[in-house]
Scaffold this motif. Structure first.
Motif, PDB file in Angstrom:
ATOM      1  N   ILE A 123       0.899  -1.018  -0.144  1.00 38.04           N
ATOM      2  CA  ILE A 123       0.202  -0.049   0.108  1.00 38.04           C
ATOM      3  C   ILE A 123       0.945   1.205   0.015  1.00 38.04           C
ATOM      4  CG2 ILE A 123      -1.777   1.322   1.308  1.00 38.04           C
ATOM      5  CD1 ILE A 123      -2.707  -1.387   2.328  1.00 38.04           C
ATOM      6  N   VAL A 124       0.802   2.201  -1.074  1.00 33.37           N
ATOM      7  CA  VAL A 124       1.476   3.256  -0.943  1.00 33.37           C
ATOM      8  C   VAL A 124       0.659   4.621  -1.076  1.00 33.37           C
ATOM      9  CG1 VAL A 124       3.012   4.625  -2.999  1.00 33.37           C
ATOM     10  CG2 VAL A 124       2.836   2.212  -2.702  1.00 33.37           C
ATOM     11  N   GLU A 125       1.127   5.498  -0.098  1.00 37.74           N
ATOM     12  CA  GLU A 125       0.464   6.789   0.033  1.00 37.74           C
ATOM     13  C   GLU A 125       1.206   7.774  -0.724  1.00 37.74           C
ATOM     14  OE1 GLU A 125      -0.139   9.879   3.750  1.00 37.74           O
ATOM     15  OE2 GLU A 125       1.067   7.929   3.918  1.00 37.74           O
ATOM     16  N   LEU A 126       0.515   8.648  -1.388  1.00 35.89           N
ATOM     17  CA  LEU A 126       1.078  10.126  -1.817  1.00 35.89           C
ATOM     18  C   LEU A 126       0.252  11.178  -1.607  1.00 35.89           C
ATOM     19  CD1 LEU A 126       3.184  11.224  -3.949  1.00 35.89           C
ATOM     20  CD2 LEU A 126       1.901  10.728  -5.804  1.00 35.89           C
ATOM     21  N   THR A 127       0.824  12.304  -1.155  1.00 36.73           N
ATOM     22  CA  THR A 127       0.049  13.661  -0.858  1.00 36.73           C
ATOM     23  C   THR A 127       0.736  14.426  -1.808  1.00 36.73           C
ATOM     24  OG1 THR A 127      -0.405  13.080   1.367  1.00 36.73           O
ATOM     25  CG2 THR A 127      -0.381  15.205   0.713  1.00 36.73           C
ATOM     26  N   GLU A 128       0.115  15.169  -2.829  1.00 36.61           N
ATOM     27  CA  GLU A 128       0.699  15.905  -3.918  1.00 36.61           C
ATOM     28  C   GLU A 128      -0.361  16.829  -4.540  1.00 36.61           C
ATOM     29  OE1 GLU A 128       3.168  17.339  -5.187  1.00 36.61           O
ATOM     30  OE2 GLU A 128       4.963  16.287  -4.737  1.00 36.61           O
ATOM     31  N   VAL A 129       0.149  17.576  -5.434  1.00 34.16           N
ATOM     32  CA  VAL A 129      -0.907  18.243  -6.344  1.00 34.16           C
ATOM     33  C   VAL A 129      -1.352  17.406  -7.277  1.00 34.16           C
ATOM     34  CG1 VAL A 129       0.225  20.636  -6.255  1.00 34.16           C
ATOM     35  CG2 VAL A 129       1.171  18.948  -7.924  1.00 34.16           C
ATOM     36  N   PRO A 130      -2.888  17.521  -7.706  1.00 33.85           N
ATOM     37  CA  PRO A 130      -3.548  16.830  -8.502  1.00 33.85           C
ATOM     38  C   PRO A 130      -2.693  16.063  -9.626  1.00 33.85           C
ATOM     39  CG  PRO A 130      -4.901  18.300  -7.872  1.00 33.85           C
ATOM     40  CD  PRO A 130      -3.484  18.859  -7.442  1.00 33.85           C
ATOM     41  N   SER A 131      -2.134  17.080 -10.560  1.00 34.78           N
ATOM     42  CA  SER A 131      -1.551  16.448 -11.618  1.00 34.78           C
ATOM     43  C   SER A 131      -0.305  15.598 -11.350  1.00 34.78           C
ATOM     44  CB  SER A 131      -0.730  17.890 -12.369  1.00 34.78           C
ATOM     45  OG  SER A 131       0.045  18.464 -11.640  1.00 34.78           O
ATOM     46  N   ARG A 132       0.409  15.780 -10.312  1.00 30.14           N
ATOM     47  CA  ARG A 132       1.439  14.939  -9.934  1.00 30.14           C
ATOM     48  C   ARG A 132       0.959  13.544  -9.502  1.00 30.14           C
ATOM     49  NH1 ARG A 132       6.940  14.145 -10.161  1.00 30.14           N
ATOM     50  NH2 ARG A 132       7.839  13.548  -8.205  1.00 30.14           N
ATOM     51  N   VAL A 133      -0.232  13.428  -8.664  1.00 35.16           N
ATOM     52  CA  VAL A 133      -0.904  12.140  -8.466  1.00 35.16           C
ATOM     53  C   VAL A 133      -1.312  11.644  -9.632  1.00 35.16           C
ATOM     54  CG1 VAL A 133      -3.135  11.362  -7.349  1.00 35.16           C
ATOM     55  CG2 VAL A 133      -2.066  13.077  -6.080  1.00 35.16           C
ATOM     56  N   ASP A 134      -2.162  12.367 -10.614  1.00 32.96           N
ATOM     57  CA  ASP A 134      -2.334  11.852 -12.029  1.00 32.96           C
ATOM     58  C   ASP A 134      -1.120  11.038 -12.493  1.00 32.96           C
ATOM     59  OD1 ASP A 134      -4.964  12.536 -11.822  1.00 32.96           O
ATOM     60  OD2 ASP A 134      -4.680  14.540 -12.927  1.00 32.96           O
ATOM     61  N   ALA A 135       0.026  11.830 -12.487  1.00 36.51           N
ATOM     62  CA  ALA A 135       1.144  10.810 -13.105  1.00 36.51           C
ATOM     63  C   ALA A 135       1.421   9.848 -12.468  1.00 36.51           C
ATOM     64  CB  ALA A 135       2.278  12.088 -13.200  1.00 36.51           C
ATOM     65  N   PHE A 136       1.426   9.775 -11.355  1.00 36.41           N
ATOM     66  CA  PHE A 136       1.935   8.621 -10.434  1.00 36.41           C
ATOM     67  C   PHE A 136       1.129   7.688 -10.508  1.00 36.41           C
ATOM     68  CE2 PHE A 136       0.968   6.373  -6.718  1.00 36.41           C
ATOM     69  CZ  PHE A 136       2.076   5.644  -6.180  1.00 36.41           C
ATOM     70  N   LEU A 137      -0.163   7.927 -10.595  1.00 33.21           N
ATOM     71  CA  LEU A 137      -1.312   6.765 -11.087  1.00 33.21           C
ATOM     72  C   LEU A 137      -0.976   6.317 -12.532  1.00 33.21           C
ATOM     73  CD1 LEU A 137      -4.450   8.235  -9.299  1.00 33.21           C
ATOM     74  CD2 LEU A 137      -2.913   6.221  -8.490  1.00 33.21           C
ATOM     75  N   ALA A 138      -0.483   7.008 -13.369  1.00 31.73           N
ATOM     76  CA  ALA A 138      -0.498   6.511 -14.859  1.00 31.73           C
ATOM     77  C   ALA A 138       0.734   5.773 -14.597  1.00 31.73           C
ATOM     78  CB  ALA A 138       0.004   7.711 -15.654  1.00 31.73           C
ATOM     79  N   VAL A 139       1.949   5.943 -14.084  1.00 34.50           N
ATOM     80  CA  VAL A 139       3.180   4.924 -13.802  1.00 34.50           C
ATOM     81  C   VAL A 139       2.776   3.821 -13.093  1.00 34.50           C
ATOM     82  CG1 VAL A 139       5.144   4.618 -12.945  1.00 34.50           C
ATOM     83  CG2 VAL A 139       4.623   6.919 -14.137  1.00 34.50           C
TER      84      VAL A 139
END
Length: 158
Positions: A123-139
């Motif tokens: 389980i991975v947690e990320l708190t970031e700006v929405p565009s960075r969250v989107d980029a992380f989820l794409a990868v």
């Protein structure tokens, strides 16, 4: 279609969230994310809305939300000109050490935290700006995602 962040200050009255969200539904506007939180004044709440559309749609949303009796203030915010964050938890299938190491590397690149590692999942947690969250989820979508949960954006002007 463009993604927009709207910050709305409203009177903290019963049913205000229902009135805002039903306005979107009646007008055919979609809500990608909606977060409501108290402010330092207990009579006022902040609603942060992410929606998509063109500039005409954005103008209509702002006009319609402004007309609501409880609306005190509404502003279109730009991600790079305000403070905004979103939290995401992703549970990823990791059946062997190689997969675990690979997922940890992706997490490290995005400054995400591995909050739990069990026998066959991380389980991975990320708190970031929405565009960075989107980029992380794409990868991270290159792996098998078992479960995912996004909090919605919270934002304020600088």
């Amino acid at each position: 279609m463009e993604k927009y962040i709207l910050s709305v200050l409203v009177k903290n009255n019963a049913g205000v969230l229902a009135r805002v969200s039903s306005l979107f539904g009646r007008r055919g506007f979609n809500i990608d994310s909606l977060t409501v939180s108290p402010t330092n004044n207990q009579e006022i709440s902040r609603i942060t809305i992410i929606t998509r559309g063109d500039e005409k749609t954005l103008d209509q949303i702002i006009k319609q939300v402004s007309k609501l009796e409880e609306t005190l203030w509404i502003e279109h915010l730009w991600e790079d000109e305000c403070y905004c964050r979103e939290l995401v938890f992703v549970k990823v299938l990791a059946e062997d050490a190689l997969a675990r190491d690979s997922i940890r590397e992706v997490a490290e690149v995005y400054n995400a935290n591995v909050v739990e590692s069990v026998k066959n999942a991380i389980i991975v947690e990320l708190t970031e700006v929405p565009s960075r969250v989107d980029a992380f989820l794409a990868v991270i979508s290159n792996y098998t995602i078992i479960e995912m949960c996004r909090s919605g954006v919270t934002a304020m002007t600088r």
